[in-house]
Design an enzyme around this catalytic site. Structure first.
Site, mmCIF file in Angstrom:
data_model
loop_
_atom_site.group_PDB
_atom_site.id
_atom_site.type_symbol
_atom_site.label_atom_id
_atom_site.label_comp_id
_atom_site.label_asym_id
_atom_site.label_seq_id
_atom_site.Cartn_x
_atom_site.Cartn_y
_atom_site.Cartn_z
ATOM 1 N N ILE A 29 0.757 -1.465 0.115
ATOM 2 C CA ILE A 29 0.024 0.553 -0.197
ATOM 3 C C ILE A 29 0.421 1.953 -0.295
ATOM 4 O O ILE A 29 0.217 2.712 -0.004
ATOM 5 C CB ILE A 29 -1.256 0.143 1.030
ATOM 6 C CG1 ILE A 29 -1.937 0.793 1.268
ATOM 7 C CG2 ILE A 29 -0.437 0.217 2.339
ATOM 8 C CD1 ILE A 29 -3.304 0.576 2.017
ATOM 9 N N HIS A 97 6.885 -12.037 5.580
ATOM 10 C CA HIS A 97 6.903 -11.766 3.871
ATOM 11 C C HIS A 97 7.772 -11.205 3.658
ATOM 12 O O HIS A 97 8.987 -10.444 4.123
ATOM 13 C CB HIS A 97 5.331 -10.525 3.984
ATOM 14 C CG HIS A 97 6.098 -9.386 4.848
ATOM 15 N ND1 HIS A 97 5.912 -8.649 6.397
ATOM 16 C CD2 HIS A 97 6.520 -7.986 4.745
ATOM 17 C CE1 HIS A 97 5.841 -8.427 6.639
ATOM 18 N NE2 HIS A 97 6.850 -7.172 6.326
ATOM 19 N N PHE A 98 8.282 -11.425 2.344
ATOM 20 C CA PHE A 98 9.047 -11.376 1.153
ATOM 21 C C PHE A 98 8.003 -9.947 0.443
ATOM 22 O O PHE A 98 7.094 -9.492 -0.357
ATOM 23 C CB PHE A 98 9.292 -11.990 0.362
ATOM 24 C CG PHE A 98 10.092 -13.464 1.058
ATOM 25 C CD1 PHE A 98 10.285 -13.187 2.806
ATOM 26 C CD2 PHE A 98 10.131 -14.863 0.402
ATOM 27 C CE1 PHE A 98 10.821 -13.877 3.031
ATOM 28 C CE2 PHE A 98 10.794 -15.904 0.963
ATOM 29 C CZ PHE A 98 11.476 -15.299 2.684
HETATM 30 P P1 AMP Z 1 7.385 -4.461 7.403
HETATM 31 O O1 AMP Z 1 8.217 -2.810 7.251
HETATM 32 O O2 AMP Z 1 8.485 -5.334 6.469
HETATM 33 O O3 AMP Z 1 6.848 -5.118 8.382
HETATM 34 O O4 AMP Z 1 6.588 -4.428 6.087
HETATM 35 C C1 AMP Z 1 5.189 -4.334 6.143
HETATM 36 C C2 AMP Z 1 4.582 -3.899 4.350
HETATM 37 O O5 AMP Z 1 3.184 -3.452 4.661
HETATM 38 C C3 AMP Z 1 5.241 -2.099 4.311
HETATM 39 O O6 AMP Z 1 5.626 -1.565 3.179
HETATM 40 C C4 AMP Z 1 3.881 -1.331 4.330
HETATM 41 O O7 AMP Z 1 3.260 -0.469 3.699
HETATM 42 C C5 AMP Z 1 2.869 -2.881 4.444
HETATM 43 N N1 AMP Z 1 1.518 -2.612 4.265
HETATM 44 C C6 AMP Z 1 1.098 -2.600 5.777
HETATM 45 N N2 AMP Z 1 -0.450 -2.799 5.905
HETATM 46 C C7 AMP Z 1 -0.683 -2.531 3.839
HETATM 47 C C8 AMP Z 1 -2.520 -2.908 3.344
HETATM 48 N N3 AMP Z 1 -3.276 -2.759 3.893
HETATM 49 N N4 AMP Z 1 -1.289 -3.106 2.490
HETATM 50 C C9 AMP Z 1 -0.638 -4.089 1.658
HETATM 51 N N5 AMP Z 1 0.271 -3.005 2.562
HETATM 52 C C10 AMP Z 1 0.113 -2.651 3.096
#
Ligand code: AMP
Ligand code: ZN
Length: 131
Positions: A29, A97-98
């Site tokens: 997002i 997640h990757f």
């Molecule tokens: P991390 O910091 O590695 O945990 O990455 C989490 C990622 O999830 C971040 O890049 C956010 O922008 C993304 N994110 C958070 N909420 C959502 C959502 N609802 N849909 C898509 N991506 C998201």
């Protein structure tokens, strides 16, 4: 339930780009670059230490497929594949997640900085890790 489990359950919307029995991929997002994708397991695991070998294999294979999708469908010449493992490493969502981050010539993104080891440091670390 965490945010990504809610996406898996259909309780939160996402732009899904790939799905199989064990994994799901959707657009981040808040992308680092356009097309930035996240690949997750449908089952909840906090990090690489928790994930089962079967699901890690599925996650890796799905990541390979999504990387190929980015190259083929978005004409992406290359990408960074990374995972923030634990909060200290920048992990905000506690569901493994990757990240797949499309890269283009001259996109201005800077890769990891590098440091110099002091004398003997490499040997000491390698010894600790193999003891
Ligand atoms: P991390 O910091 O590695 O945990 O990455 C989490 C990622 O999830 C971040 O890049 C956010 O922008 C993304 N994110 C958070 N909420 C959502 C959502 N609802 N849909 C898509 N991506 C998201
Ligand atoms: Zn979850």
């Amino acid at each position: 339930m965490c945010i990504f489990c809610k996406i898996v359950a259909g309780e939160l919307p996402a732009y899904k780009i790939y799905e199989d029995e064990k994994t799901l991929a959707f657009l981040d997002i808040k992308p680092t670059t356009s097309g930035h994708a996240l690949v997750i397991t449908k089952a909840h695991y906090a990090n690489l230490e928790e994930i089962s070998e079967v699901d890690l294999t599925a996650l890796a294979l799905a990541t390979k497929k999504v990387g190929a999708l980015l190259k083929e469908k978005l004409n992406v010449p290359g990408y960074n594949m990374s995972s923030n493992n634990d909060p200290v490493a920048g992990q905000e969502i506690p569901h493994i997640h990757f990240h797949l981050i499309p890269r283009h010539e001259g996109d201005g993104l800077v890769n990891w900085p590098k440091i110099e080891y002091g004398p003997g440091d490499m040997e000491e670390i390698a010894k600790k890790l193999t003891a």
